[in-house]
Design a protein around this motif. Structure first.
Motif, mmCIF file in Angstrom:
data_model
loop_
_atom_site.group_PDB
_atom_site.id
_atom_site.type_symbol
_atom_site.label_atom_id
_atom_site.label_comp_id
_atom_site.label_asym_id
_atom_site.label_seq_id
_atom_site.Cartn_x
_atom_site.Cartn_y
_atom_site.Cartn_z
ATOM 1 N N GLY A 189 0.823 -1.203 0.000
ATOM 2 C CA GLY A 189 0.000 0.000 0.000
ATOM 3 C C GLY A 189 0.856 1.252 0.000
ATOM 4 N N THR A 213 -8.077 9.564 0.814
ATOM 5 C CA THR A 213 -8.741 8.296 1.098
ATOM 6 C C THR A 213 -8.361 7.285 0.031
ATOM 7 N N ILE A 214 -8.506 6.015 0.377
ATOM 8 C CA ILE A 214 -8.084 4.944 -0.531
ATOM 9 C C ILE A 214 -9.034 3.773 -0.383
ATOM 10 N N GLY A 215 -9.202 3.014 -1.471
ATOM 11 C CA GLY A 215 -10.051 1.835 -1.415
ATOM 12 C C GLY A 215 -9.252 0.647 -0.908
ATOM 13 N N PHE A 216 -9.828 -0.095 0.014
ATOM 14 C CA PHE A 216 -9.143 -1.272 0.539
ATOM 15 C C PHE A 216 -10.177 -2.322 0.882
ATOM 16 N N LEU A 217 -10.079 -3.480 0.225
ATOM 17 C CA LEU A 217 -11.027 -4.579 0.426
ATOM 18 C C LEU A 217 -12.471 -4.108 0.280
ATOM 19 N N GLY A 218 -12.670 -3.180 -0.632
ATOM 20 C CA GLY A 218 -14.024 -2.727 -0.887
ATOM 21 C C GLY A 218 -14.494 -1.587 0.001
ATOM 22 N N ARG A 220 -13.752 2.372 1.670
ATOM 23 C CA ARG A 220 -12.948 3.585 1.474
ATOM 24 C C ARG A 220 -12.444 4.043 2.828
ATOM 25 N N TYR B 397 -1.352 -5.869 -6.112
ATOM 26 C CA TYR B 397 -1.993 -4.897 -5.224
ATOM 27 C C TYR B 397 -2.505 -3.692 -6.003
ATOM 28 N N SER B 401 -6.758 -4.946 -3.971
ATOM 29 C CA SER B 401 -6.264 -5.227 -2.619
ATOM 30 C C SER B 401 -6.867 -6.523 -2.100
ATOM 31 N N LEU B 402 -8.084 -6.824 -2.550
ATOM 32 C CA LEU B 402 -8.725 -8.048 -2.088
ATOM 33 C C LEU B 402 -7.943 -9.271 -2.559
ATOM 34 N N ASP B 489 -8.366 -0.964 -7.552
ATOM 35 C CA ASP B 489 -9.446 -0.629 -6.626
ATOM 36 C C ASP B 489 -9.008 0.416 -5.604
ATOM 37 N N ALA B 490 -7.732 0.862 -5.693
ATOM 38 C CA ALA B 490 -7.249 1.796 -4.676
ATOM 39 C C ALA B 490 -7.870 3.176 -4.866
ATOM 40 N N LYS B 491 -7.797 3.676 -6.090
ATOM 41 C CA LYS B 491 -8.407 4.979 -6.418
ATOM 42 C C LYS B 491 -8.130 6.023 -5.342
ATOM 43 N N LEU B 492 -6.872 6.340 -5.219
ATOM 44 C CA LEU B 492 -6.450 7.320 -4.224
ATOM 45 C C LEU B 492 -7.104 8.663 -4.496
ATOM 46 N N VAL B 493 -7.781 9.198 -3.495
ATOM 47 C CA VAL B 493 -8.408 10.512 -3.646
ATOM 48 C C VAL B 493 -7.739 11.473 -2.672
ATOM 49 N N ALA B 494 -7.174 12.530 -3.216
ATOM 50 C CA ALA B 494 -6.490 13.487 -2.346
ATOM 51 C C ALA B 494 -7.512 14.224 -1.497
ATOM 52 N N GLY B 495 -7.100 14.648 -0.344
ATOM 53 C CA GLY B 495 -7.996 15.399 0.532
ATOM 54 C C GLY B 495 -7.234 16.513 1.207
#
Lengths: 665, 527
Positions: A189, A213-218, A220, B397, B401-402, B489-495
């Protein structure tokens, strides 16, 4: 100079381990012992100047490249040795304790037929641990992490004929791997988010990512929280924190010097080291830090309760280690990383001392480890007694605030309690109260150990080990409960480490507290240093400062009442609170629980998948079914073997002919 | 080596030696086979050394047009190079492993192995699709014979199972190949790798190739031939089966499925990831309960190969390189583990784990090697297994991630079954007198295990030697796949970043409480 000495510090033990391990019996006991112990003393001698250099601010952090490791697309990491203040502390802890443990083992392992192997493993362990603390990227840290796991596995199972030792060794490795699953996912990660595994680069970039934020195992989740939690799961495994602690007490199956070096002073503190090394990253993850605090506090109290009920002298100290690691974690969790490392530092000395002292007791009592069969050893093994005494004074935190004097544990443990209180959050207060209660229990079980072992009447004859030695049964000896057995003080090679570690247990806190606690310049950015929190720590009310002192006295009093004044109290207590006692002395039933929900089902499911899945379904309806069809189709299958072969070749040939024809057309 | 047809020579050496073996007595055949495989090993090392990293994609090319567009075309890129080196590296160990244990029809046995070597090199070196097909399918015949003639008691069942599984897949693959040749008008693999088949057709072509490669890998649920084949095969047969033949499936994916059908590959990512996830968990659990050493290692192979397939379909450089390193690493490690089993099988003639125990006492050197390969199998850092696992999983990964989480549980289960195996074989009391009487490694066995051990450590500490030749090819493949790469599936979104550290103290609060404010008492001591 730094470059050469760090290379020697790290690679001498490896070299010694390889030569000693491969040379083994061909080289002979003494050469291998000289080689490995010598290598460690050289490493140790080279480490102290580095540490002192950082203490006096005459040395600056540096990274020494060794070799390229992996370069795959934008993922690359190398073998390199990082030296900064944090590493320097770990260097002296590791090499000093390791050198002394090597020396001690000359005496402790003297009668073992497999000494070269033992010393090679010890040196191998030291190398891996040094690689861990000098890592400049997460992957090398993981290398050291798994390397110490391997050495721990080999040393727990050193007496590999014993089924219990083998079982404990596998348990240690596999439970650690559960933590490693978290660690690895954390590294993946981190690489995904930051595009690097280099620790300095990650730490620099972490604050900017704190809101993402990030997606992890479905789900967020907050990026930094999930990354830090995953990495912390790794730390929980290695540092035996609640939930993944079950391997540590069993690890006591290994020879006692191993328990001192690996399962007290160094390896188990790797998790604390990791959190502190990554402290700027953890400071961007409030939820993860909350978890660190909570797990630390919970482990601290859990292990302390179990420690009060154990009879095996090594298991008492093992649970005590677990509990002390909990202190370190909640110190880190509330943001006092320097304090956590300070406790790691002092703990290394007094806990190694306690283990080696226990080893000396075991040595003198003919391998008996059960404290019920000790008693009255104070005058028989005086050096060991005093060493254990200093260790106990250190771990229980004896010291007086207004005198500004105390044993090692007083400085570091009290600082942890104060800082948790000073942090002022709910979790901080929870940790503080858990910590104070655990300090009460620590004092109780530590003095219980001392009283059972060194005070009272000898109860030696009830031990089978002693019975075997003196060739008598308890009935034959009558009144003389010593059975005529004469405990012998350990040889000088075992006593020297005890004396030197005693010095550490007495003075390490007093001498180093100013640098570790109050000197931001000493840390020089190697950890996150929270100046305001340290000020708040010094300003806590007096009752907080004296709380640890008071509970220490209460614990001592309780142990004295129960194990010296009126020895019938423990029995009455157990009778009164039978279920509580059962629950605690069975270690809260963690082992039984895990066995029932993980181990047994894994084997059961495995068997079902094999018999029903592979054979019953796949084979039955797959190849066997096809064969059945073939047979029913009355295809001549007399010469099965050659028949198939020919048909196979034929089909290929026909296919090719068809292909060529097609193209020709 | 300009103009020197080194690949053809590497095919010719085993062919000539195989013919010779048929006419020689047992000892002559042994020495001939050993000599020929060593010559090929030397040639393989020469190939590696003279391979120009960063040079043209296809090197050492040879071409002779035969008839009807079908040509004898050889040539290798870095991927093929490493697999050829793996094959020639394992062969001498196989011949040595068969030295004493094979006593009947030695000449034919050695000939079968040499033909096997020829066909393996051919598979990796072929640049013509039909030539590839011939090598790919014909490779089964010597293996089939090795199991069927020199195998264990139940060899007939095992060899026919092996055959049945493979048959269906290869027929489908052949049909797909013919369609492709018709569509693209060429049998040249490098050209086909650049050819864009219509996406709709890709789906069917991909499935046809998948039928063949999935069996070869083997992927769950078409893996059940492997444990039986391993158990019945003689030691050297298992080594080649695990070491090289299983790699043909992975090679097929990386050479055909991915570059030729990128869109279809992307479409089926979840099929591959799903089967891989199931495979890791299921076969690891099954490995845990095995009583037969070879079966245990065979099931562990399926789990490792699942990491390969998942890594390949991660559509990124780490996944692809990790999968390749996993193929090489698994080739070495599982090969070595089968050699280890063979060494004790030759003495006690049983694969029952319970018949051994305490081997560390009478076979300490053997125990060290076995431990090293066990650790490499469970991916201990410093060994090849770690680099392989780490890179593949890091690649996966980025997709899911799953999937990574499920696949990474393999490191726990793997440690479980391998250490459990090691404990039952090498640790504990010497409960069986005959096992306790076994001798330690002899010189021949040292020569079998020593080089593999060195390679395993080399690949773990400095994998660059192995990654460098493949880098450009993998980058090219990655570039070709880029257009179809699935989204992660990570799709990092900045905040909005936090403004202060998590444990930052509110200003001006550190004076609270009743303690003395100068509060420096704890720091008294030598300054």
């Amino acid at each position: 100079m730094l470059q050469n000495s760090i290379l020697l510090i790290v690679f001498l033990p490896l070299l010694a381990a390889i030569i000693g391990g491969l040379g083994n019996k061909a080289l002979g006991n003494t050469p291998v012992k000289l080689l490995t112990t010598g290598a460690l003393f050289v490493s140790c001698a080279l480490s102290w100047p580095i540490f002192i250099g950082f203490l006096t601010d005459s040395m600056t952090a540096d990274v020494v490249p060794v070799l390229q490791w992996v370069q795959s697309g934008d993922l690359s990491f190398d073998w390199e040795l990082r030296v900064d203040a944090l590493t320097a502390i770990m260097l002296v802890v590791i090499t000093s304790v390791s050198a002394l443990v090597h020396l001690y083992s000359w005496g402790y392992m003297e009668e073992d037929p497999d000494q070269p192997r033992f010393f090679a493993y010890l040196s191998l362990f030291t190398f891996a641990m040094l690689m861990l603390v000098t890592a400049d990227n997460l992957v090398q840290m993981f290398f050291g992490w798994e390397g110490v796991g391997l050495a721990s596995y080999l040393l727990i199972g050193f007496w590999f004929k014993k089924p219990s030792a083998n079982k404990a060794a596998i348990k240690a490795f596999v439970v650690n791997r559960v933590g490693d699953l978290g660690f690895m996912l954390g590294i993946f990660g981190t690489f995904l988010v930051f595009g690097t595994t280099s620790i300095p680069e990650i730490l620099e970039a972490a604050p900017a990512m704190s809101g993402s934020t990030i997606g992890f195992l479905g789900y967020r989740l907050h990026t930094m929280d999930i990354l830090c939690i995953l990495l912390f799961i790794g730390a929980m495994g290695k540092s035996a924190q609640l939930g993944l602690h079950t391997w540590l007490p069993d690890a006591m199956e290994g020879p006692t010097p191993v328990s001192a070096l690996i399962h007290a002073a160094t390896m188990v503190t790797a998790g604390v080291f990791m959190v502190c090394r990554l402290s700027p990253m953890f400071e961007t993850a409030p939820v993860a830090l909350g978890m660190v605090t909570f797990i630390g506090a919970a482990t601290c109290i859990f292990a302390a309760t179990v420690g009060t009920t154990q009879w095996d002298i090594k298991r008492v100290i093992a649970y005590s280690t677990c509990s002390q690691l909990g202190y370190m974690f909640f110190a880190a969790g509330v943001g006092a990383y320097g304090v956590a490392i300070f406790h790691l530092f002092t703990h290394a000395f007094f806990k190694a001392l306690l283990f080696l002292g226990a080893g000396s007791v075991i040595h003198s009592m003919h391998h008996e480890q059960d404290m019920r069969y000790y008693g009255g050893l104070r005058t028989k093994i005086p050096v060991t007694f005093w060493a254990m005494m200093f260790g106990t004074l250190a771990i229980t935190g004896v010291g007086v605030y207004h005198l500004g004097a105390g044993f090692a544990g007083f400085w570091s443990k009290d600082a942890i309690l104060e800082v948790a209180f000073a942090r002022g959050t709910d979790l901080g207060m929870f940790a503080f109260w858990m910590g104070v209660t655990a300090a009460l229990l620590t004092s109780f079980y530590s003095w219980r150990l001392m009283f059972l072992t060194f005070w009272g009447k000898p109860r030696w004859i009830e031990s089978e080990h002693i019975q075997h030695t003196v060739h008598k049964t308890p009935e034959e000896v009558g009144e003389d409960t010593t059975g005529g057995y004469k405990p012998h003080e350990s040889p000088i090679v075992m006593l020297i480490p005890l004396v030197l570690l005693s010095v550490g247990a007495i003075a390490a806190g007093q001498v180093f507290a100013p640098s570790f606690l109050d000197d931001a310049g000493f840390w020089a950015g190697s950890i996150f240093y929270n100046e305001a929190l340290i000020h708040a720590m010094h300003a806590v009310p007096y009752w907080v400062k004296y709380s640890a002192f008071v509970v220490m006295l209460l614990g001592l009093l309780g142990a004295w009442m129960a194990y010296i004044k009126d020895t019938s109290i423990p029995g009455k207590f157990v009778e009164q609170f039978r279920y509580v006692h059962q629950f605690v002395s069975n270690k809260w039933y963690f082992d039984e629980l895990y066995d029932a929900i993980f181990v047994k089902p894994a084997f059961w499911i495995g068997r079902k998948l094999w018999i029903i899945g592979d054979q019953g379904i796949i084979d039955r309806f797959g190849p066997n079914g096809a064969a059945w069809v073939v047979e029913k189709g009355a295809i001549a299958a007399k010469k099965v073997q050659s028949g198939y072969l020919y048909s196979y070749a034929l089909i290929m040939l026909l296919g090719l002919v068809a292909a060529i024809t097609w193209i020709l057309m | 080596m300009d103009g020197f047809p080194i690949l053809s020579v590497m095919l010719a050496v085993p062919l000539v030696a195989a013919v010779l073996c048929l006419f020689l007595d047992a000892n002559g055949a042994r020495w001939t086979a050993l000599g020929a495989t060593l010559v090929n090993l030397a040639l393989g090392i020469g190939l590696w050394l003279s391979y120009e990293v960063g040079g043209p994609q296809w090197q050492f090319t040879e071409r002779a047009d035969l008839f009807a567009g079908f040509s004898y075309a050889l040539g290798i890129d870095g991927i093929a190079l490493m697999l050829i080196v793996l094959s020639v590296f394992l062969m001498p160990a196989c011949i040595l492993a068969s030295w004493d244990s094979i006593q009947k029809r030695v000449g034919e046995y050695m000939a079968a192995f040499l033909i096997m070597e020829l066909l393996m090199i051919g598979v990796f070196a072929a640049q013509d699709m039909l030539l590839f097909y011939i090598f790919f399918e014909a490779g089964l015949i010597p293996m089939y014979l090795i199991i069927g003639i020199w195998g264990g008691d139940n060899r007939i069942y095992a060899s026919y199972k092996f055959f049945l599984y493979t048959l269906l897949g290869s027929v489908l693959m052949l049909i797909a190949m013919l369609w492709m040749i018709n569509e693209a008008g060429t049998t040249d693999i490098p050209t086909l790798m650049q050819y864009d088949f219509p996406p709709a057709a890709q789906t069917w072509l991909w499935l046809a190739f998948f039928a063949s490669f999935a069996v070869k890998m083997p992927m769950w649920p078409v893996h059940t031939w492997l444990p039986d084949a391993h158990v019945q095969a003689p030691t050297a047969g298992s080594v080649i089966l695990a070491g090289v033949l299983l790699k043909m499936g992975g090679y097929g994916f990386i050479r055909f499925s991915l570059p030729m059908f990128p869109e279809a590959s992307a479409q089926f990512v979840w099929l591959i990831l799903g089967l891989s996830m199931v495979a890791v968990v299921v076969t690891s659990l099954i490995a845990l309960v095995q009583h037969d050493m070879k079966k245990l290692i065979a099931y562990s192979s399926v789990a490792h190969m699942a990491i390969v397939t998942a890594g390949l379909f991660a559509f990124n450089v780490q996944g692809l390189e990790g999968a390749m390193i996993m193929m090489l690493s698994h080739g070495l490690v599982s090969g070595a583990l089968f050699l280890c089993v063979g060494i004790i099988y030759d003495q006690l003639h049983t694969r029952e784990i319970d018949r051994y125990g305490g081997l560390s006492i009478n076979m300490p050197k053997y125990a060290i090697f076995f431990l090293l390969f066990t650790m490499a199998s469970i991916g201990l850092p410093g060994t090849s297994g770690f680099v392989a696992e780490f890179l593949s999983l890091a690649g996966i990964y980025e997709v899911s991630s799953l999937a990574t989480f499920v696949l990474t549980t393999g490191i726990i289960l793997g440690a479980g079954y391998m250490l459990y195996l090691y404990r039952r074989v090498a640790f504990g009391e010497q409960k069986n007198a005959d096992a306790a009487a076994m001798r330690d490694l002899n010189l021949r066995e040292w020569f079998m295990l020593g080089p593999i051990a060195a390679a395993v450590l080399w690949m773990g500490v400095y994998p660059e030697s192995f990654l460098a030749p493949m880098r450009a090819d993998i980058a090219a493949l990655d570039a070709r796949l880029a257009r179809a790469a699935p989204e992660g599936d990570a799709k990092l979104v900045a905040g909005e970043p936090l403004t202060a550290a998590a444990n930052a103290m509110p200003d001006g609060e550190h004076g609270e409480g009743h303690g003395d404010d100068h509060g420096d008492d704890n720091s008294e001591g030598p300054e």
